[in-house]
Design an enzyme around this catalytic site. Structure first.
Site, PDB file in Angstrom:
ATOM      1  N   LYS A 111       0.818  -1.223   0.000  1.00  0.00           N
ATOM      2  CA  LYS A 111       0.000   0.000   0.000  1.00  0.00           C
ATOM      3  C   LYS A 111       0.847   1.265   0.000  1.00  0.00           C
ATOM      4  O   LYS A 111       0.476   2.261  -0.615  1.00  0.00           O
ATOM      5  CB  LYS A 111      -0.939   0.013   1.211  1.00  0.00           C
ATOM      6  CG  LYS A 111      -2.109  -0.936   1.051  1.00  0.00           C
ATOM      7  CD  LYS A 111      -3.225  -0.558   2.005  1.00  0.00           C
ATOM      8  CE  LYS A 111      -4.461  -1.402   1.746  1.00  0.00           C
ATOM      9  NZ  LYS A 111      -5.546  -1.114   2.684  1.00  0.00           N
ATOM     10  N   LYS A 194      -4.418  -9.224  -6.766  1.00  0.00           N
ATOM     11  CA  LYS A 194      -5.622  -9.523  -5.993  1.00  0.00           C
ATOM     12  C   LYS A 194      -6.775  -8.618  -6.444  1.00  0.00           C
ATOM     13  O   LYS A 194      -6.541  -7.459  -6.769  1.00  0.00           O
ATOM     14  CB  LYS A 194      -5.247  -9.237  -4.536  1.00  0.00           C
ATOM     15  CG  LYS A 194      -6.239  -9.576  -3.499  1.00  0.00           C
ATOM     16  CD  LYS A 194      -5.676  -9.236  -2.120  1.00  0.00           C
ATOM     17  CE  LYS A 194      -5.734  -7.753  -1.822  1.00  0.00           C
ATOM     18  NZ  LYS A 194      -5.482  -7.379  -0.452  1.00  0.00           N
ATOM     19  N   LYS A 197     -10.589  -3.178  -3.928  1.00  0.00           N
ATOM     20  CA  LYS A 197     -11.390  -1.954  -4.058  1.00  0.00           C
ATOM     21  C   LYS A 197     -10.556  -0.832  -4.638  1.00  0.00           C
ATOM     22  O   LYS A 197     -11.094   0.100  -5.234  1.00  0.00           O
ATOM     23  CB  LYS A 197     -11.877  -1.486  -2.680  1.00  0.00           C
ATOM     24  CG  LYS A 197     -12.757  -2.459  -1.944  1.00  0.00           C
ATOM     25  CD  LYS A 197     -13.206  -1.838  -0.603  1.00  0.00           C
ATOM     26  CE  LYS A 197     -13.726  -2.870   0.357  1.00  0.00           C
ATOM     27  NZ  LYS A 197     -12.856  -3.139   1.505  1.00  0.00           N
TER      28      LYS A 197
HETATM   29  P1  TYM Z   1     -10.726  -5.630   3.588  1.00  0.00           P
HETATM   30  O1  TYM Z   1     -11.693  -4.540   3.838  1.00  0.00           O
HETATM   31  O2  TYM Z   1      -9.639  -5.392   2.616  1.00  0.00           O
HETATM   32  O3  TYM Z   1     -11.488  -6.946   3.136  1.00  0.00           O
HETATM   33  C1  TYM Z   1     -12.576  -7.487   3.871  1.00  0.00           C
HETATM   34  C2  TYM Z   1     -12.530  -9.000   3.833  1.00  0.00           C
HETATM   35  O4  TYM Z   1     -12.519  -9.451   2.477  1.00  0.00           O
HETATM   36  C3  TYM Z   1     -11.398 -10.293   2.244  1.00  0.00           C
HETATM   37  N1  TYM Z   1     -10.903 -10.040   0.878  1.00  0.00           N
HETATM   38  C4  TYM Z   1     -10.699 -10.995  -0.033  1.00  0.00           C
HETATM   39  N2  TYM Z   1     -10.887 -12.326   0.008  1.00  0.00           N
HETATM   40  C5  TYM Z   1     -10.589 -13.032  -1.120  1.00  0.00           C
HETATM   41  N3  TYM Z   1     -10.129 -12.453  -2.264  1.00  0.00           N
HETATM   42  C6  TYM Z   1      -9.944 -11.123  -2.346  1.00  0.00           C
HETATM   43  N4  TYM Z   1      -9.511 -10.560  -3.478  1.00  0.00           N
HETATM   44  C7  TYM Z   1     -10.219 -10.324  -1.199  1.00  0.00           C
HETATM   45  N5  TYM Z   1     -10.152  -8.997  -0.933  1.00  0.00           N
HETATM   46  C8  TYM Z   1     -10.560  -8.843   0.343  1.00  0.00           C
HETATM   47  C9  TYM Z   1     -10.369  -9.879   3.274  1.00  0.00           C
HETATM   48  O5  TYM Z   1      -9.451 -10.913   3.527  1.00  0.00           O
HETATM   49  C10 TYM Z   1     -11.240  -9.561   4.466  1.00  0.00           C
HETATM   50  O6  TYM Z   1     -11.552 -10.746   5.185  1.00  0.00           O
HETATM   51  N6  TYM Z   1      -7.646  -5.464   7.548  1.00  0.00           N
HETATM   52  C11 TYM Z   1      -8.943  -5.934   7.078  1.00  0.00           C
HETATM   53  C12 TYM Z   1     -10.109  -5.413   7.874  1.00  0.00           C
HETATM   54  C13 TYM Z   1     -10.005  -5.639   9.347  1.00  0.00           C
HETATM   55  C14 TYM Z   1     -10.168  -6.868  10.020  1.00  0.00           C
HETATM   56  C15 TYM Z   1      -9.988  -6.576  11.407  1.00  0.00           C
HETATM   57  C16 TYM Z   1     -10.430  -8.166   9.594  1.00  0.00           C
HETATM   58  C17 TYM Z   1      -9.745  -4.688  10.288  1.00  0.00           C
HETATM   59  N7  TYM Z   1      -9.753  -5.247  11.520  1.00  0.00           N
HETATM   60  C18 TYM Z   1     -10.054  -7.571  12.373  1.00  0.00           C
HETATM   61  C19 TYM Z   1     -10.497  -9.168  10.577  1.00  0.00           C
HETATM   62  C20 TYM Z   1     -10.312  -8.870  11.933  1.00  0.00           C
HETATM   63  C21 TYM Z   1      -9.120  -5.480   5.630  1.00  0.00           C
HETATM   64  O7  TYM Z   1      -8.511  -4.554   5.183  1.00  0.00           O
HETATM   65  O8  TYM Z   1     -10.108  -6.152   4.980  1.00  0.00           O
END
Ligand code: TYM
Length: 332
Positions: A111, A194, A197
């Site tokens: 990032k 990947k 968003k």
């Molecule tokens: P975020 O917002 O990027 O994504 C949310 C969830 O979607 C999953 N994900 C994917 N799974 C498969 N293929 C993809 N291309 C893909 N893109 C996203 C992510 O693995 C996630 O489960 N850091 C986290 C948010 C967070 C969080 C937490 C998660 C903050 N605190 C505590 C678990 C526990 C994030 O940026 O997810």
């Protein structure tokens, strides 16, 4: 009962990766665990967010979760900034986790890119807030996509170090739950990237808000190669785009990748894509319609989040009080 915590950043459209890698699994887990699901707005601002968009996206992610089948009565749904204990525990974890640990985080490197010096301090410390999200509820399980695995390892290390430093057995070591045929959904334009968003090309992802025509267009334009579907998965080893589409099909239809490959063996990808469009529209269409309906009444979503915040605070407050006592913060 064992407790789940998971979160999504309200930074833009929910996409198929979020759905297949995370939200759909949560729907299945909600009957086996006590679940807490969070719109992590404090994580979102580690990179610039327009305030109006942040509010809208927070509601939209909540609508997406509910539309996908998460029951807001049974589970706790809320936005992170309404529970101060997350930030309170994150500060303590800033003092427990080591610089070297955070320096190894691949997501920060991706990032921040070449402009590391210009990245926010929050982006660097992001994993500590994530550890706090989970541990402020003493959550035992965390269902996520593959990309969050390294952050969860850090959360376990931080919980362990806190317990050791203070000579307590306070935090559990949370277990990741990563399962399904699509734990890492890739970009439709580049099988090495990947689905995300933040990709500038909207053709790289299928959004949960896309209508049937848009889904059809994006799948038709998705990158593939000239070869037909092989009959076994070994035939897909050097074909990341083809393998990704197959994984999406398998996950959407709840089948094995190998099983789907056998069904389409020898057929051209144009044929396969036509069936993938029908499948994607049949799964995502009803979710999309329900999301729109929910977004028409933001007061209903806000009421759900308000109730969720009360329930989340009721769990987190006594835990952060105990942490403060352990750390030695005077309560005069
Ligand atoms: P975020 O917002 O990027 O994504 C949310 C969830 O979607 C999953 N994900 C994917 N799974 C498969 N293929 C993809 N291309 C893909 N893109 C996203 C992510 O693995 C996630 O489960 N850091 C986290 C948010 C967070 C969080 C937490 C998660 C903050 N605190 C505590 C678990 C526990 C994030 O940026 O997810």
């Amino acid at each position: 009962m064992q407790r789940i915590f998971s979160g999504v950043q309200p930074t833009g459209n929910l996409h198929l990766g979020n759905y297949l890698g995370a939200i759909r699994n949560w729907v299945r887990l909600q009957n086996q665990y006590e679940c807490i699901f969070c719109m992590v707005d404090q994580h979102a601002i580690t990179v610039w967010q327009d305030p109006k968009d942040l509010i809208r996206n927070t509601r939209e992610v909540a609508a997406g979760m509910i539309a996908a089948g998460i029951d807001p009565e049974k589970n706790i749904l809320f936005n992170q900034s309404t529970v101060p204990a997350h930030a309170q525990l994150a500060w303590i974890f800033n003092c427990v986790a080591r610089m070297g640990w955070l320096n190894r985080m691949t997501q920060f490197k991706e990032k921040a890119g070449k402009h590391k010096e210009n990245a926010s301090v929050g982006l660097f410390a992001y994993p500590n807030l994530m550890s706090a999200d989970i541990l402020v509820y003493k959550a035992t399980h965390v269902p996520v996509g593959e990309d969050q695995k390294q952050h969860l390892e850090l959360a376990r290390d931080t919980a362990q170090k806190f317990n050791n430093d203070y000579g307590v057995d306070f935090f559990p070591l949370p277990e990741p739950l990563i399962f399904g045929a699509a734990t890492r959904v890739m970009s439709l334009r580049d099988g090495a990237k990947k689905m995300s968003k933040s990709d500038e090309s909207d053709y790289s992802r299928i959004n949960m808000t896309d209508d049937a025509d848009t889904i059809a267009l994006k799948v038709r334009k998705a990158k593939t190669d000239l070869f037909p579907m092989p009959d076994t998965l070994e035939g897909l080893e050097d074909r990341p785009e083809a393998s990704n589409l197959l994984g999406i099909y398998a996950a959407l239809s709840d089948r094995d990748k190998a099983d789907v490959a056998a069904q389409f063996a020898g057929r051209q990808f144009s044929e396969f894509k036509a069936e993938l469009v029908d499948l994607a529209v049949s799964v995502l269409g009803p979710i999309n319609t329900e999301m729109k309906r929910l977004m028409d009444d933001t007061s209903h979503i806000d009421a759900i989040l308000k109730k969720g915040a009360e329930r989340a605070n009721a769990i987190a407050e006594p835990i952060i009080r105990d942490v403060y006592d352990i750390v030695g913060f005077l309560r005069p």
